[in-house]
Scaffold this motif. Structure first.
Motif, PDB file in Angstrom:
ATOM      1  N   LEU A 155       0.672  -1.151  -0.112  1.00 21.32           N
ATOM      2  CA  LEU A 155      -0.621   0.151  -0.030  1.00 21.32           C
ATOM      3  C   LEU A 155       0.678   0.775   0.235  1.00 21.32           C
ATOM      4  O   LEU A 155       0.356   2.063  -0.851  1.00 21.32           O
ATOM      5  N   PRO A 156       2.154   1.621   0.885  1.00 16.54           N
ATOM      6  CA  PRO A 156       3.146   3.234   0.448  1.00 16.54           C
ATOM      7  C   PRO A 156       2.973   3.284  -1.444  1.00 16.54           C
ATOM      8  O   PRO A 156       3.268   4.107  -1.270  1.00 16.54           O
ATOM      9  N   THR A 157       3.004   1.498  -1.853  1.00 18.02           N
ATOM     10  CA  THR A 157       3.162   2.320  -3.222  1.00 18.02           C
ATOM     11  C   THR A 157       2.491   2.127  -3.531  1.00 18.02           C
ATOM     12  O   THR A 157       1.845   3.088  -4.704  1.00 18.02           O
ATOM     13  N   ILE A 158       1.154   1.343  -3.335  1.00 16.22           N
ATOM     14  CA  ILE A 158       0.442   1.588  -4.546  1.00 16.22           C
ATOM     15  C   ILE A 158      -0.852   2.894  -4.037  1.00 16.22           C
ATOM     16  O   ILE A 158      -1.531   3.284  -5.689  1.00 16.22           O
ATOM     17  N   ALA A 159      -1.280   3.408  -2.404  1.00 16.19           N
ATOM     18  CA  ALA A 159      -1.808   4.047  -2.132  1.00 16.19           C
ATOM     19  C   ALA A 159      -1.422   5.162  -1.324  1.00 16.19           C
ATOM     20  O   ALA A 159      -1.968   5.220  -0.060  1.00 16.19           O
ATOM     21  N   PRO A 160      -0.339   5.496  -1.500  1.00 17.32           N
ATOM     22  CA  PRO A 160       0.940   6.300  -0.708  1.00 17.32           C
ATOM     23  C   PRO A 160       0.142   7.147   0.542  1.00 17.32           C
ATOM     24  O   PRO A 160       0.437   7.063   1.989  1.00 17.32           O
ATOM     25  N   GLU A 161      -1.022   8.038  -0.310  1.00 19.19           N
ATOM     26  CA  GLU A 161      -1.945   8.844   0.485  1.00 19.19           C
ATOM     27  C   GLU A 161      -2.777   8.183   1.510  1.00 19.19           C
ATOM     28  O   GLU A 161      -3.413   8.154   2.123  1.00 19.19           O
ATOM     29  N   MET A 162      -2.841   6.749   1.309  1.00 20.66           N
ATOM     30  CA  MET A 162      -3.443   6.874   2.318  1.00 20.66           C
ATOM     31  C   MET A 162      -3.807   5.606   3.519  1.00 20.66           C
ATOM     32  O   MET A 162      -3.977   4.671   3.664  1.00 20.66           O
ATOM     33  N   SER A 163      -1.852   5.026   2.355  1.00 21.65           N
ATOM     34  CA  SER A 163      -1.911   3.487   3.687  1.00 21.65           C
ATOM     35  C   SER A 163      -2.268   4.417   4.928  1.00 21.65           C
ATOM     36  O   SER A 163      -1.819   2.788   5.899  1.00 21.65           O
ATOM     37  N   ALA A 164      -1.708   5.228   4.854  1.00 20.91           N
ATOM     38  CA  ALA A 164      -1.852   4.978   7.277  1.00 20.91           C
ATOM     39  C   ALA A 164      -2.702   4.890   7.949  1.00 20.91           C
ATOM     40  O   ALA A 164      -2.689   4.813   8.770  1.00 20.91           O
ATOM     41  N   THR A 165      -3.887   4.542   7.031  1.00 19.60           N
ATOM     42  CA  THR A 165      -5.051   4.769   7.510  1.00 19.60           C
ATOM     43  C   THR A 165      -5.783   3.225   6.737  1.00 19.60           C
ATOM     44  O   THR A 165      -7.428   3.319   7.589  1.00 19.60           O
ATOM     45  N   ALA A 166      -5.407   2.383   6.622  1.00 18.92           N
ATOM     46  CA  ALA A 166      -5.688   1.058   6.270  1.00 18.92           C
ATOM     47  C   ALA A 166      -5.587  -0.009   7.505  1.00 18.92           C
ATOM     48  O   ALA A 166      -5.217   0.578   8.900  1.00 18.92           O
ATOM     49  N   VAL A 167      -7.037  -0.434   7.400  1.00 17.28           N
ATOM     50  CA  VAL A 167      -7.328  -1.290   8.649  1.00 17.28           C
ATOM     51  C   VAL A 167      -8.315  -2.270   7.537  1.00 17.28           C
ATOM     52  O   VAL A 167      -8.386  -2.080   6.819  1.00 17.28           O
ATOM     53  N   ARG A 168      -8.685  -4.028   8.804  1.00 16.26           N
ATOM     54  CA  ARG A 168      -9.312  -4.602   8.179  1.00 16.26           C
ATOM     55  C   ARG A 168     -10.906  -4.634   8.680  1.00 16.26           C
ATOM     56  O   ARG A 168     -10.897  -4.004   9.794  1.00 16.26           O
ATOM     57  N   ARG A 169     -11.480  -4.846   7.896  1.00 14.51           N
ATOM     58  CA  ARG A 169     -12.742  -4.652   8.338  1.00 14.51           C
ATOM     59  C   ARG A 169     -13.257  -5.936   7.221  1.00 14.51           C
ATOM     60  O   ARG A 169     -13.481  -5.728   6.472  1.00 14.51           O
ATOM     61  N   PRO A 170     -15.167  -6.424   7.702  1.00 16.73           N
ATOM     62  CA  PRO A 170     -15.531  -7.729   7.521  1.00 16.73           C
ATOM     63  C   PRO A 170     -16.358  -7.437   6.351  1.00 16.73           C
ATOM     64  O   PRO A 170     -17.424  -6.566   5.820  1.00 16.73           O
ATOM     65  N   PHE A 171     -16.803  -8.228   5.757  1.00 18.67           N
ATOM     66  CA  PHE A 171     -17.493  -8.512   4.475  1.00 18.67           C
ATOM     67  C   PHE A 171     -17.850 -10.243   4.466  1.00 18.67           C
ATOM     68  O   PHE A 171     -17.441 -11.157   5.139  1.00 18.67           O
ATOM     69  N   ALA A 172     -19.004 -10.235   3.770  1.00 21.03           N
ATOM     70  CA  ALA A 172     -18.956 -11.863   3.587  1.00 21.03           C
ATOM     71  C   ALA A 172     -18.613 -12.266   3.450  1.00 21.03           C
ATOM     72  O   ALA A 172     -18.884 -13.929   3.510  1.00 21.03           O
TER      73      ALA A 172
END
Length: 208
Positions: free
Chosen positions: A117-134
Motif C-alpha cells: 500500500l505505501p507504493t500503491i496508495a501512499p496518500e492512504m496507506s496510513a489509514t489502512a484497516v481490516r473490515r469484515p465482509f460476507a
C-alpha cells in the motif's frame, strides 16, 4: 480458478441508487440525463442544476471507464425524503492481481496488499484497516480530497471522502476494488460507518 469463472461481487444496497453507463460518453450522458430528471425533476428553474449533474456524471463515468471500472452507481436517497449523496465504483481488472508466488489464501493476499500500500496508495496507506465482509475480510483505506467551489458567488471548501475497499476474489490471486465516495466529507466517521455497512453485506456470487 480460470479467468472466465471469476465470480462477481454483489451488493445489497438500501435507498435510491442510479446506474451510470460506462460504455462510452454517449451512453453515460443518456443515463446521467435520466438521473438528473429523476432527481431534480423537469422544471425550468432546475435546468442549470440538471446540466451540472449530467456533466459531473459523464466526467465520473469517463474517469471510471479509463481506469477499467465495471460498475458506477450514484445514491440520491437513503429513503423517501431522506437525501443522500454517495457514489460506488467497482474495479476488478488485472492491476489488482497479486504475485503468483503468494498462493490464493485470502489472508496472504491481503497481507501482501498491505505491504504494498505505501507504493500503491501512499496518500492512504496510513489509514489502512481490516473490515469484515460476507466472504471474510477486506482492506479499507481512505482519504479526504479538498477543493474550492463557488456557489452563488461565494467560495467554499468542499471536502470529499474517498474510501477504497480491496476485496480478495475467492480461490484466486485477484482483488476487486470498491471505491465509495461522498461530498459529505465533513462527517467522515459517520460516512465510513455507512460505507463499512455496505461492504459488510456484499459478497461474491457465481458469475451469470
Amino acid at each position: 480458478m480460470s479467468d472466465d469463472a471469476v465470480p462477481e461481487l454483489v451488493f445489497r444496497l438500501v435507498g435510491t441508487w442510479w446506474p451510470v453507463a460506462l460504455d462510452d460518453d454517449e451512453e453515460a450522458r443518456a443515463s446521467a440525463a435520466d438521473v438528473a430528471r429523476g432527481t431534480l425533476g423537469t422544471a425550468d428553474q432546475h435546468a442549470t442544476a440538471r446540466r451540472k449533474m449530467r456533466d459531473d456524471l459523464v466526467g465520473a463515468a469517463r474517469a471510471a471507464r479509463e481506469a477499467h471500472g465495471r460498475l458506477l452507481l450514484l445514491q440520491t436517497e437513503l429513503g423517501p425524503g431522506e437525501p443522500m449523496s454517495a457514489m460506488l465504483t467497482l474495479f476488478d481488472d488485472d492491476r489488482f492481481r497479486m504475485s503468483p508466488a503468494i498462493g490464493t489464501n485470502p489472508e496472504r493476499v491481503l497481507a501482501v496488499l498491505e505491504e504494498a500500500l505505501p507504493t500503491i496508495a501512499p496518500e492512504m496507506s496510513a489509514t489502512a484497516v481490516r473490515r469484515p465482509f460476507a466472504d471474510g475480510e477486506v482492506v479499507r483505506a481512505h482519504r479526504i480530497d479538498e477543493s474550492v467551489e463557488v456557489e452563488n458567488g461565494e467560495a467554499f471548501t468542499q471536502r470529499r471522502l474517498v474510501a477504497h475497499y480491496w476485496c480478495p476474489v475467492p480461490d484466486s490471486k485477484k482483488l476487486a476494488l470498491v471505491v465509495l465516495s461522498s461530498p459529505l466529507g465533513d462527517i467522515p466517521n459517520v460516512l465510513l460507518t455507512y460505507f463499512d455497512a455496505i461492504v459488510e453485506v456484499s459478497g461474491f456470487r457465481p458469475s451469470a
